[in-house]
Design a protein around this motif. Structure first.
Motif, PDB file in Angstrom:
ATOM      1  N   ASP A  78       0.814  -1.207   0.000  1.00  0.00           N
ATOM      2  CA  ASP A  78       0.000   0.000   0.000  1.00  0.00           C
ATOM      3  C   ASP A  78       0.853   1.266   0.000  1.00  0.00           C
ATOM      4  OD1 ASP A  78      -2.198  -1.608   0.039  1.00  0.00           O
ATOM      5  OD2 ASP A  78      -2.715  -1.245   2.129  1.00  0.00           O
ATOM      6  N   ALA A  79       2.150   1.126  -0.095  1.00  0.00           N
ATOM      7  CA  ALA A  79       3.048   2.278   0.009  1.00  0.00           C
ATOM      8  C   ALA A  79       2.810   3.296  -1.104  1.00  0.00           C
ATOM      9  CB  ALA A  79       4.498   1.823  -0.003  1.00  0.00           C
ATOM     10  N   HIS A  80       2.333   2.860  -2.265  1.00  0.00           N
ATOM     11  CA  HIS A  80       2.130   3.771  -3.389  1.00  0.00           C
ATOM     12  C   HIS A  80       0.777   4.482  -3.330  1.00  0.00           C
ATOM     13  CE1 HIS A  80      -0.044   0.210  -4.638  1.00  0.00           C
ATOM     14  NE2 HIS A  80      -0.660   0.936  -5.558  1.00  0.00           N
ATOM     15  N   LEU A  81      -0.094   4.096  -2.391  1.00  0.00           N
ATOM     16  CA  LEU A  81      -1.419   4.690  -2.291  1.00  0.00           C
ATOM     17  C   LEU A  81      -1.339   6.104  -1.715  1.00  0.00           C
ATOM     18  CD1 LEU A  81      -3.488   1.668  -0.938  1.00  0.00           C
ATOM     19  CD2 LEU A  81      -3.198   2.421  -3.300  1.00  0.00           C
ATOM     20  N   ILE A  82      -2.257   6.949  -2.169  1.00  0.00           N
ATOM     21  CA  ILE A  82      -2.323   8.332  -1.694  1.00  0.00           C
ATOM     22  C   ILE A  82      -3.591   8.484  -0.870  1.00  0.00           C
ATOM     23  CG2 ILE A  82      -2.531  10.741  -2.407  1.00  0.00           C
ATOM     24  CD1 ILE A  82      -0.877   9.980  -4.877  1.00  0.00           C
ATOM     25  N   THR A  83      -3.488   9.232   0.209  1.00  0.00           N
ATOM     26  CA  THR A  83      -4.607   9.414   1.121  1.00  0.00           C
ATOM     27  C   THR A  83      -5.304  10.739   0.852  1.00  0.00           C
ATOM     28  OG1 THR A  83      -3.387   8.184   2.805  1.00  0.00           O
ATOM     29  CG2 THR A  83      -5.256   9.479   3.561  1.00  0.00           C
ATOM     30  N   ILE A  84      -6.636  10.689   0.744  1.00  0.00           N
ATOM     31  CA  ILE A  84      -7.431  11.911   0.719  1.00  0.00           C
ATOM     32  C   ILE A  84      -7.806  12.172   2.169  1.00  0.00           C
ATOM     33  CG2 ILE A  84      -9.576  13.015  -0.026  1.00  0.00           C
ATOM     34  CD1 ILE A  84      -9.500  11.268  -2.534  1.00  0.00           C
ATOM     35  N   LYS A  85      -7.445  13.365   2.671  1.00  0.00           N
ATOM     36  CA  LYS A  85      -7.657  13.687   4.084  1.00  0.00           C
ATOM     37  C   LYS A  85      -8.727  14.760   4.229  1.00  0.00           C
ATOM     38  CE  LYS A  85      -2.929  12.533   5.332  1.00  0.00           C
ATOM     39  NZ  LYS A  85      -1.713  13.021   5.957  1.00  0.00           N
ATOM     40  N   SER A  86      -9.303  14.802   5.408  1.00  0.00           N
ATOM     41  CA  SER A  86     -10.337  15.794   5.704  1.00  0.00           C
ATOM     42  C   SER A  86      -9.709  17.174   5.856  1.00  0.00           C
ATOM     43  CB  SER A  86     -11.067  15.410   6.990  1.00  0.00           C
ATOM     44  OG  SER A  86     -11.997  16.419   7.327  1.00  0.00           O
ATOM     45  N   PRO A  87     -10.231  18.173   5.153  1.00  0.00           N
ATOM     46  CA  PRO A  87      -9.698  19.528   5.299  1.00  0.00           C
ATOM     47  C   PRO A  87     -10.306  20.279   6.480  1.00  0.00           C
ATOM     48  CG  PRO A  87     -11.352  19.493   3.587  1.00  0.00           C
ATOM     49  CD  PRO A  87     -11.198  18.067   4.065  1.00  0.00           C
ATOM     50  N   MET A  88     -11.204  19.621   7.243  1.00  0.00           N
ATOM     51  CA  MET A  88     -11.878  20.303   8.347  1.00  0.00           C
ATOM     52  C   MET A  88     -12.459  19.274   9.309  1.00  0.00           C
ATOM     53  SD  MET A  88     -15.361  21.329   6.326  1.00  0.00           S
ATOM     54  CE  MET A  88     -14.431  22.032   4.996  1.00  0.00           C
ATOM     55  N   ILE A  89     -12.927  19.755  10.447  1.00  0.00           N
ATOM     56  CA  ILE A  89     -13.658  18.881  11.360  1.00  0.00           C
ATOM     57  C   ILE A  89     -15.128  18.937  10.980  1.00  0.00           C
ATOM     58  CG2 ILE A  89     -12.037  19.212  13.256  1.00  0.00           C
ATOM     59  CD1 ILE A  89     -14.317  20.950  14.536  1.00  0.00           C
ATOM     60  N   GLY A  90     -15.843  17.880  11.295  1.00  0.00           N
ATOM     61  CA  GLY A  90     -17.266  17.865  11.004  1.00  0.00           C
ATOM     62  C   GLY A  90     -17.778  16.442  10.944  1.00  0.00           C
ATOM     63  N   THR A  91     -18.914  16.272  10.291  1.00  0.00           N
ATOM     64  CA  THR A  91     -19.524  14.959  10.138  1.00  0.00           C
ATOM     65  C   THR A  91     -19.398  14.531   8.681  1.00  0.00           C
ATOM     66  OG1 THR A  91     -21.087  15.474  11.899  1.00  0.00           O
ATOM     67  CG2 THR A  91     -21.624  13.605  10.501  1.00  0.00           C
ATOM     68  N   PHE A  92     -18.872  13.334   8.469  1.00  0.00           N
ATOM     69  CA  PHE A  92     -18.586  12.782   7.145  1.00  0.00           C
ATOM     70  C   PHE A  92     -19.843  12.126   6.570  1.00  0.00           C
ATOM     71  CE2 PHE A  92     -17.490   8.929   4.740  1.00  0.00           C
ATOM     72  CZ  PHE A  92     -16.601   9.413   3.799  1.00  0.00           C
ATOM     73  N   TYR A  93     -20.177  12.468   5.327  1.00  0.00           N
ATOM     74  CA  TYR A  93     -21.295  11.829   4.615  1.00  0.00           C
ATOM     75  C   TYR A  93     -20.814  11.371   3.248  1.00  0.00           C
ATOM     76  CZ  TYR A  93     -24.305  13.855   8.181  1.00  0.00           C
ATOM     77  OH  TYR A  93     -24.876  14.197   9.377  1.00  0.00           O
ATOM     78  N   ARG A  94     -21.152  10.135   2.898  1.00  0.00           N
ATOM     79  CA  ARG A  94     -20.728   9.574   1.610  1.00  0.00           C
ATOM     80  C   ARG A  94     -21.616  10.026   0.461  1.00  0.00           C
ATOM     81  NH1 ARG A  94     -19.345   3.552   1.429  1.00  0.00           N
ATOM     82  NH2 ARG A  94     -18.453   4.328  -0.494  1.00  0.00           N
ATOM     83  N   SER A  95     -22.840  10.530   0.745  1.00  0.00           N
ATOM     84  CA  SER A  95     -23.743  10.959  -0.320  1.00  0.00           C
ATOM     85  C   SER A  95     -24.369  12.298   0.049  1.00  0.00           C
ATOM     86  CB  SER A  95     -24.838   9.919  -0.548  1.00  0.00           C
ATOM     87  OG  SER A  95     -25.600   9.733   0.620  1.00  0.00           O
ATOM     88  N   ALA A  96     -25.006  12.932  -0.931  1.00  0.00           N
ATOM     89  CA  ALA A  96     -25.607  14.247  -0.724  1.00  0.00           C
ATOM     90  C   ALA A  96     -26.831  14.181   0.184  1.00  0.00           C
ATOM     91  CB  ALA A  96     -25.983  14.867  -2.063  1.00  0.00           C
ATOM     92  N   ASN A  97     -27.551  13.063   0.148  1.00  0.00           N
ATOM     93  CA  ASN A  97     -28.693  12.857   1.036  1.00  0.00           C
ATOM     94  C   ASN A  97     -28.930  11.354   1.155  1.00  0.00           C
ATOM     95  OD1 ASN A  97     -30.651  11.990  -1.054  1.00  0.00           O
ATOM     96  ND2 ASN A  97     -30.486  14.108  -1.765  1.00  0.00           N
ATOM     97  N   PRO A  98     -29.743  10.917   2.104  1.00  0.00           N
ATOM     98  CA  PRO A  98     -29.909   9.475   2.329  1.00  0.00           C
ATOM     99  C   PRO A  98     -30.432   8.692   1.116  1.00  0.00           C
ATOM    100  CG  PRO A  98     -30.776  10.708   4.191  1.00  0.00           C
ATOM    101  CD  PRO A  98     -30.428  11.711   3.124  1.00  0.00           C
ATOM    102  N   GLU A  99     -31.185   9.352   0.228  1.00  0.00           N
ATOM    103  CA  GLU A  99     -31.730   8.656  -0.937  1.00  0.00           C
ATOM    104  C   GLU A  99     -30.745   8.571  -2.102  1.00  0.00           C
ATOM    105  OE1 GLU A  99     -33.546  11.455   0.377  1.00  0.00           O
ATOM    106  OE2 GLU A  99     -34.479  10.066   1.780  1.00  0.00           O
ATOM    107  N   SER A 100     -29.700   9.380  -2.088  1.00  0.00           N
ATOM    108  CA  SER A 100     -28.730   9.412  -3.191  1.00  0.00           C
ATOM    109  C   SER A 100     -27.666   8.336  -3.019  1.00  0.00           C
ATOM    110  CB  SER A 100     -28.028  10.772  -3.234  1.00  0.00           C
ATOM    111  OG  SER A 100     -28.951  11.795  -3.480  1.00  0.00           O
ATOM    112  N   PRO A 101     -27.102   7.858  -4.142  1.00  0.00           N
ATOM    113  CA  PRO A 101     -25.981   6.914  -4.023  1.00  0.00           C
ATOM    114  C   PRO A 101     -24.726   7.636  -3.523  1.00  0.00           C
ATOM    115  CG  PRO A 101     -26.368   7.503  -6.317  1.00  0.00           C
ATOM    116  CD  PRO A 101     -27.474   8.143  -5.523  1.00  0.00           C
ATOM    117  N   ALA A 102     -23.784   6.870  -3.026  1.00  0.00           N
ATOM    118  CA  ALA A 102     -22.520   7.434  -2.540  1.00  0.00           C
ATOM    119  C   ALA A 102     -21.792   8.124  -3.696  1.00  0.00           C
ATOM    120  CB  ALA A 102     -21.650   6.334  -1.951  1.00  0.00           C
ATOM    121  N   PHE A 103     -21.068   9.198  -3.366  1.00  0.00           N
ATOM    122  CA  PHE A 103     -20.289   9.891  -4.387  1.00  0.00           C
ATOM    123  C   PHE A 103     -19.290   8.930  -5.032  1.00  0.00           C
ATOM    124  CE2 PHE A 103     -21.495  13.625  -1.809  1.00  0.00           C
ATOM    125  CZ  PHE A 103     -22.029  14.418  -2.800  1.00  0.00           C
ATOM    126  N   VAL A 104     -18.570   8.154  -4.187  1.00  0.00           N
ATOM    127  CA  VAL A 104     -17.611   7.171  -4.680  1.00  0.00           C
ATOM    128  C   VAL A 104     -17.690   5.907  -3.849  1.00  0.00           C
ATOM    129  CG1 VAL A 104     -15.954   8.849  -5.620  1.00  0.00           C
ATOM    130  CG2 VAL A 104     -15.733   8.113  -3.257  1.00  0.00           C
TER     131      VAL A 104
END
Length: 159
Positions: A78-104
């Protein structure tokens, strides 16, 4: 920042389990640390030099949150993998709303600038974009979980 906003921030930190929060704007700089059951707040005027609205997440890699430590020791493959990090504190959501699919999802290809999640901070929903192009290998945070500044969110294979 008004006293009520500071109290709301302290209440959010107390409920989320975060140990430390640093916020810096052009008008002020605030550092909130929890050293024991109590929360301490230190505030100071920001430096006179113009500051960027949001600090770059990359320089603070050495100060990863204790919660993120289990994800840090990665196998050599996994050494070649790059991490996407949070630019702020808050609550993480994978989609725009509960009915929408995850962004990724794991296995999805992303391009630089593609939205990967939303982080809610103080009733504001901030769309987080990928800083790199590649394939999502792992999602490191569960949906609707609190995240800290610079906490790893996704592992991306840039190849």
């Amino acid at each position: 920042m008004k006293a009520k906003e500071i109290r709301d921030l302290i209440d959010f930190i107390s409920g989320s389990g975060l140990e430390e929060v640093n916020i810096e704007t052009e008008e002020f700089k605030i550092n909130v640390k929890r050293s024991s059951p109590q929360v301490t707040v230190a505030a100071a005027p920001a430096p006179a030099a113009p500051a960027a609205p949001a600090p770059a997440p990359a320089p603070a890699a050495a100060s990863e949150a204790p919660k993120a430590a289990p994800a840090a020791p990665a196998p050599a493959s996994d050494a070649h993998l790059i991490t996407i990090k949070s630019p702020m504190i808050g609550t993480f959501y994978r989609s725009a709303n509960p009915e929408s699919p995850a962004f990724v999802n794991v296995g999805d290809a992303v391009k630089q600038g593609d939205p990967v999640c939303i982080i809610e901070a103080m009733k504001l929903f901030n769309e987080i974009e990928s800083e790199i192009s590649g394939k999502i290998v792992k999602v490191l945070v569960e949906d609707a979980q609190p995240v800290e500044y610079d906490q790893p969110l996704f592992l991306v294979d840039p190849s």
